[in-house]
Scaffold this active site. Structure first.
Site, PDB file in Angstrom:
ATOM      1  NE  ARG A 164      -0.497  -0.104 -11.109  1.00 50.00           N
ATOM      2  CZ  ARG A 164      -0.076   0.921 -10.349  1.00 50.00           C
ATOM      3  NH1 ARG A 164       1.202   1.268 -10.349  1.00 50.00           N
ATOM      4  NH2 ARG A 164      -0.919   1.569  -9.585  1.00 50.00           N
ATOM      5  CB  SER A 238      -6.282   1.478 -11.973  1.00 56.35           C
ATOM      6  OG  SER A 238      -6.133   2.291 -10.854  1.00 56.35           O
ATOM      7  CD  GLU A 334      -3.146  -1.297 -13.421  1.00 50.76           C
ATOM      8  OE1 GLU A 334      -3.109  -2.131 -12.507  1.00 50.76           O
ATOM      9  OE2 GLU A 334      -3.365  -0.088 -13.233  1.00 50.76           O
TER      10      GLU A 334
HETATM   11  N1  EPU Z   1      -9.261  12.064 -10.651  1.00 51.08           N
HETATM   12  C1  EPU Z   1     -10.434  12.609 -11.106  1.00 51.08           C
HETATM   13  N2  EPU Z   1     -11.551  11.829 -11.154  1.00 51.08           N
HETATM   14  C2  EPU Z   1     -11.553  10.541 -10.761  1.00 51.08           C
HETATM   15  C3  EPU Z   1     -10.347   9.969 -10.292  1.00 51.08           C
HETATM   16  C4  EPU Z   1      -9.207  10.747 -10.256  1.00 51.08           C
HETATM   17  O1  EPU Z   1     -10.488  13.775 -11.451  1.00 51.08           O
HETATM   18  O2  EPU Z   1     -12.609   9.893 -10.838  1.00 51.08           O
HETATM   19  C5  EPU Z   1      -8.054  12.909 -10.575  1.00 51.08           C
HETATM   20  C6  EPU Z   1      -8.000  13.695  -9.271  1.00 51.08           C
HETATM   21  O3  EPU Z   1      -7.521  14.971  -9.548  1.00 51.08           O
HETATM   22  C7  EPU Z   1      -6.963  12.966  -8.458  1.00 51.08           C
HETATM   23  C8  EPU Z   1      -6.047  12.382  -9.516  1.00 51.08           C
HETATM   24  O4  EPU Z   1      -6.901  12.112 -10.630  1.00 51.08           O
HETATM   25  O5  EPU Z   1      -6.291  13.817  -7.624  1.00 51.08           O
HETATM   26  C9  EPU Z   1      -5.353  11.134  -9.087  1.00 51.08           C
HETATM   27  O6  EPU Z   1      -6.296  10.198  -8.586  1.00 51.08           O
HETATM   28  P1  EPU Z   1      -5.901   9.079  -7.510  1.00 51.08           P
HETATM   29  O7  EPU Z   1      -5.127   9.667  -6.389  1.00 51.08           O
HETATM   30  O8  EPU Z   1      -7.139   8.311  -7.168  1.00 51.08           O
HETATM   31  O9  EPU Z   1      -4.884   8.164  -8.278  1.00 51.08           O
HETATM   32  P2  EPU Z   1      -4.927   7.549  -9.736  1.00 51.08           P
HETATM   33  O10 EPU Z   1      -3.846   8.162 -10.532  1.00 51.08           O
HETATM   34  O11 EPU Z   1      -6.307   7.635 -10.294  1.00 51.08           O
HETATM   35  C10 EPU Z   1      -3.191   5.673  -9.199  1.00 51.08           C
HETATM   36  C11 EPU Z   1      -3.082   4.189  -9.330  1.00 51.08           C
HETATM   37  C12 EPU Z   1      -3.856   3.481  -8.222  1.00 51.08           C
HETATM   38  C13 EPU Z   1      -3.286   3.937  -6.885  1.00 51.08           C
HETATM   39  C14 EPU Z   1      -3.403   5.465  -6.800  1.00 51.08           C
HETATM   40  C15 EPU Z   1      -2.739   6.023  -5.560  1.00 51.08           C
HETATM   41  C16 EPU Z   1      -2.804   3.780 -11.681  1.00 51.08           C
HETATM   42  C17 EPU Z   1      -3.420   3.246 -12.936  1.00 51.08           C
HETATM   43  N3  EPU Z   1      -3.586   3.762 -10.618  1.00 51.08           N
HETATM   44  O12 EPU Z   1      -4.566   6.018  -9.420  1.00 51.08           O
HETATM   45  O13 EPU Z   1      -3.590   2.107  -8.344  1.00 51.08           O
HETATM   46  O14 EPU Z   1      -3.977   3.333  -5.806  1.00 51.08           O
HETATM   47  O15 EPU Z   1      -2.726   6.086  -7.934  1.00 51.08           O
HETATM   48  O16 EPU Z   1      -1.359   5.893  -5.663  1.00 51.08           O
HETATM   49  O17 EPU Z   1      -1.637   4.148 -11.686  1.00 51.08           O
HETATM   50  C18 EPU Z   1      -4.383   0.110  -9.354  1.00 51.08           C
HETATM   51  O18 EPU Z   1      -3.387   0.121 -10.061  1.00 51.08           O
HETATM   52  O19 EPU Z   1      -5.231  -0.829  -9.429  1.00 51.08           O
HETATM   53  C19 EPU Z   1      -4.622   1.178  -8.420  1.00 51.08           C
HETATM   54  C20 EPU Z   1      -5.750   1.294  -7.706  1.00 51.08           C
END
Ligand code: EPU
Length: 338
Positions: A164, A238, A334
Site C-alpha cells: 500500500r 481497510s 492506511e
Molecule cells: N479477520 C478477522 N476478523 C475480521 C477480519 C479479518 O478475524 O473482522 C481475519 C480472518 O482470519 C481472515 C483474515 O483476518 O481470514 C484476513 O481477512 P481478509 O481476507 O478480509 O483480508 P484482510 O487482511 O483483512 C486485506 C486487504 C484488503 C483486501 C483483502 C483481500 C489490507 C489492509 N487489506 O484485508 O484490502 O481486499 O486483504 O485481499 O491489506 C483495502 O485495502 O482497502 C482492502 C479492502
C-alpha cells in the site's frame, strides 16, 4: 474554468461526511490542468488533487482548492502475441476499467475487481487484493509536475512500490498529478487463485474452467459479501494496514494467543491480520453514534449516515490504543487523513 466556493465534498469522497472546501474545480484534459497552473487561485492556495475520494478522511473543512481529476479514456497502445499494453486515464473509475479488461479477456487485474476509486490512485496506493497488487501489472505512470507543468514518466521501478505504498505517498507526495497509467496485461493469463477465499468461491459457483471473467465474478461475490458498498454505507475500505512484526514478536504473541492470524513473509517477519486484532479487542460491529466498525470486517470503519470525520478519526484512535495496549502492536492508518 469554473471555480466553486464553499463547496460541499459530500459526494466526492466515499466516507460521505459533510465537509466543505474553500474552493473546487474540475479538470477534463491535461491542457486544462496546465492552464490551471497559471491561475492565481491555484498559485495562492493549498491544493488537493482528488480522484475517486475512496481512501481519505476529512477531519475538517479543506482550506484550499480541490482539483477533481476528470481525465478519461482507455486505449491499447501496443500489443504482441502474449501481451497488451493498455493506457487508462487517471479519472477512469477503477472497477469500470477492470470490467473493460475482463470483457476483452485481458488478464492481470481481475483479482482487483470492485475496488472503489479511480485509476490514478491505483499506483499511488499500490492497491491490492486477493494475491495481486498493481505493481504486478503497472508498466508506467504518466504524471505532471503540479508546479511546473512538466510531464514525467515513471517506470515500475521508479514508483518504489511497497505494501500500500509508493513514491507518490512519500518523496513525491502532492508533487505530481497522475494523468494516466499504462498496464501490461496478458492475453494468455496465468490465474492467481492462491488466496483461499477465491478457490472456495469458484467451487461454490461451480466453475470448472478458470477464466478472467470467472475470477472477477468470484472476487465481486466475495467483496460484496464482506465489504460495505460505499454507495450505501460510507467507508474507505481497510482503514488500517496489516502490521508487520518480527518473528520473535510473532512467536511470543502466538504462544499467548494460539488463534492469532498471521502470514509468514519472505523477509522472516510476519504480517498480522489487523482485522483479527481489532475483532478480539471487541470492536467488530460496534457503533458509536453514526461512526462504527463494520459488522463483517473489523478493518473497515463506516459512516452510517451523519458521522463527522473527527468522530471516525477518534474511533480509529480508540482502536489503535486498544490494540497497542492488548497486543503491544502499533497499527498504522492506511487511509489518508486531511
Ligand atoms: N479477520 C478477522 N476478523 C475480521 C477480519 C479479518 O478475524 O473482522 C481475519 C480472518 O482470519 C481472515 C483474515 O483476518 O481470514 C484476513 O481477512 P481478509 O481476507 O478480509 O483480508 P484482510 O487482511 O483483512 C486485506 C486487504 C484488503 C483486501 C483483502 C483481500 C489490507 C489492509 N487489506 O484485508 O484490502 O481486499 O486483504 O485481499 O491489506 C483495502 O485495502 O482497502 C482492502 C479492502
Amino acid at each position: 474554468m469554473q471555480f466553486l466556493s464553499k463547496y460541499s465534498l459530500k459526494k466526492y469522497h466515499t466516507f460521505g461526511t459533510d465537509v466543505y472546501t474553500k474552493c473546487f474545480t474540475e479538470i477534463n484534459s491535461v491542457t486544462q490542468f496546465k492552464d490551471l497552473l497559471q491561475e492565481d487561485i491555484y498559485k495562492n492556495n493549498a491544493i488537493l488533487i482528488l480522484g475517486g475520494g475512496s481512501n481519505l478522511l476529512f477531519t475538517k473543512n479543506f482550506n484550499g482548492l480541490i482539483v477533481k481529476n476528470n481525465l478519461h479514456g482507455i486505449e491499447i497502445i501496443k500489443q504482441d502475441e502474449n501481451h497488451v499494453w493498455v493506457k487508462a486515464a487517471a479519472g477512469e473509475n477503477w472497477h469500470q476499467f477492470v470490467l473493460w479488461c475482463v470483457n476483452h479477456n485481458y488478464g492481470g487485474v481481475e483479482n482487483l475487481s470492485l475496488i472503489p476509486g479511480c485509476v490514478g490512485a491505483s499506483p499511488m496506493q499500490n492497491i491490492g487484493a486477493y494475491g495481486v497488487e498493481i505493481k504486478d501489472v503497472c508498466e508506467q505512470v504518466n504524471a505532471i509536475d503540479v508546479k511546473t507543468g512538466e510531464e514525467k514518466t515513471f517506470s515500475n521501478a521508479d514508483c518504489k512500490f511497497g505494501y500500500r505504498e509508493s513514491v507518490f505517498k512519500h518523496a513525491y507526495k502532492n508533487k505530481y498529478l497522475i494523468a494516466s497509467v499504462v498496464f501490461k496485461l496478458s492475453k494468455k493469463p496465468v490465474f492467481n487463485t492462491s488466496y483461499g477465499a477465491i478457490e472456495q468461491e469458484l467451487k461454490a459457483m461451480g466453475v470448472i474452467q478458470l477464466s478472467v471473467k470467472a475470477i472477477s465474478d468470484a472476487v465481486i461475490n466475495i467483496r460484496s459479501s464482506k465489504l460495505p458498498d460505499p454507495a450505501k454505507i460510507g467507508n474507505a475500505g481497510s482503514f488500517f494496514k496489516n502490521p508487520e512484526v518480527s518473528k520473535q514478536k510473532h512467536d511470543k504473541l502466538k504462544q499467548q494467543y494460539p488463534n492469532l492470524v498471521a502470514y509468514a513473509l519472505d523477509n522472516g517477519n510476519y504480517k498480522l491480520a489487523a482485522g483479527w486484532l481489532i475483532e478480539q479487542c471487541g470492536f467488530k460491529g460496534k457503533r458509536f453514534g453514526d461512526a462504527g466498525v463494520h459488522v463483517n470486517q473489523a478493518l473497515v470503519l463506516v459512516n452510517y449516515g451523519t458521522a463527522s470525520g473527527s468522530e471516525i478519526y477518534n474511533l480509529s484512535q480508540q482502536i489503535l490504543d486498544a490494540v497497542k495496549n492488548t497486543y503491544g502492536v502499533t497499527l498504522e492508518r492506511e487511509v489518508n487523513i486531511y
